[in-house]
Design an enzyme around this catalytic site. Structure first.
Site, PDB file in Angstrom:
ATOM      1  N   SER A   1     -26.320 -13.272  -4.195  1.00  0.00           N
ATOM      2  CA  SER A   1     -25.635 -14.696  -4.084  1.00  0.00           C
ATOM      3  C   SER A   1     -24.061 -14.847  -4.380  1.00  0.00           C
ATOM      4  CB  SER A   1     -26.270 -15.448  -5.129  1.00  0.00           C
ATOM      5  OG  SER A   1     -27.623 -15.503  -4.955  1.00  0.00           O
TER       6      SER A   1
ATOM      7  N   HIS B   1     -22.372 -17.248  -9.031  1.00  0.00           N
ATOM      8  CA  HIS B   1     -21.974 -17.900  -7.840  1.00  0.00           C
ATOM      9  C   HIS B   1     -20.356 -18.452  -8.171  1.00  0.00           C
ATOM     10  CE1 HIS B   1     -26.320 -19.199  -6.668  1.00  0.00           C
ATOM     11  NE2 HIS B   1     -26.151 -18.094  -6.955  1.00  0.00           N
TER      12      HIS B   1
END
Length: 295
Positions: free
Chosen positions: A199, A246
């Protein structure tokens, strides 16, 4: 009939290129006067020169590769613009299959800060000297929905970026973004919390895609809407997602992507790879800081 036969004889009398003897040509290097075919011609101020004269400095034309088409970031245009994206997909899928086949492998690949926890001296995790986890966790997934989402995003974002940046710059962007996400997760999360997944790198691709679309004057609303949706999921406590990875990947992708597409031509490679190096220095700094705290 006689005229046609004479034309054929004249065509056969043309010399062959000095590098490709099987290719007849009527063009000669303006410096050494050797015959050169279209592939070997290098434009000069007057006429054409051969690659040898250009490389030796005796000519005034451009380098043989100067006429090759380049991407917006200065990369070489490849025959398969998605090759690296396919390889990255393959690595992620291979690791996922290996983890599903041998669940104990997961413990050796995930990102974990320190184990056992304080007051014990860590013998496992990044604080225990296993820095490789910052990288291996980028390619490790446990749940099907997790790898499915990341791989769909990688294919959707990665292919156009690879084509726009070129393979080397695209790979640098992917790795730098992923490592930045891992480093921020290591710095800010509990040392006993395990994190995994691509991610961070995917959010880096989001950031770089936004910068590229802005550079090309494309409509940014689709990518912004998709990014906002992903950020909503990221900060939803019910999904147990590492927002640190993230955000770290997103910031690194924005910074690196901006350097990739806005670097001036005369110092392009220096600025592009120099920015990647600076981001890696920050990654190392965060890792050392957190390791000092845990050790």
């Amino acid at each position: 009939m006689d005229q046609a036969a004479g034309s054929s004889q004249d065509a056969q009398s043309l010399p062959g290129c000095y590098r490709h003897p099987d290719r007849e040509t009527g063009i000669r290097c303006t410096r050494c006067e050797r015959p050169i075919c279209p592939e070997c011609m290098v434009s000069a101020s007057v006429g054409f020169q051969c690659p040898d004269c250009v490389r030796s400095g005796s000519g005034t034309g451009h380098a043989p590769t100067a006429s090759q088409p380049r991407t917006i970031a200065g990369g070489t245009i490849a025959a398969d613009p998605r090759l690296l994206t396919k390889i990255l997909l393959g690595i992620n899928l291979a690791v996922f299959i290996a983890v599903r086949a041998n669940s104990s492998l997961l413990n050796d690949l995930v990102l974990i800060g320190a184990w056992p926890p304080a007051p014990f001296v860590p013998t496992e995790g990044v604080a225990g000297g296993e820095w490789y986890r910052l990288l291996t966790s980028m390619f490790t997934h446990q749940e099907i929905w997790h790898i499915a989402f990341n791989m769909l995003s990688l294919w959707w974002l990665g292919g156009p970026l690879e084509a726009a940046l070129g393979r080397a710059r695209y790979l640098a962007l992917y790795l730098v973004s992923g490592l930045a996400g891992s480093a921020l997760a290591y710095l800010l999360t509990s040392p006993t919390t395990a994190t995994l997944g691509a991610s961070g790198a995917i959010f880096g691709l989001f950031g770089a895609t936004g910068v590229l679309m802005r550079r090309l004057n494309y409509d940014l609303r689709p990518i912004i809407a998709l990014l906002v949706i992903n950020l909503i999921f990221t900060f939803n406590p019910g999904f147990n997602i590492s927002w640190q990875a993230h955000i770290g990947g997103l910031v690194a992708g924005l910074v690196t992507g901006y350097a990739m597409v806005h670097a001036p031509r005369e110092r392009r490679a220096l600025i592009q790879y120099g920015t990647c190096a600076l981001v890696l220095v920050v990654v190392v700094g965060m890792t050392l800081l957190r390791t000092a705290q845990l050790a």
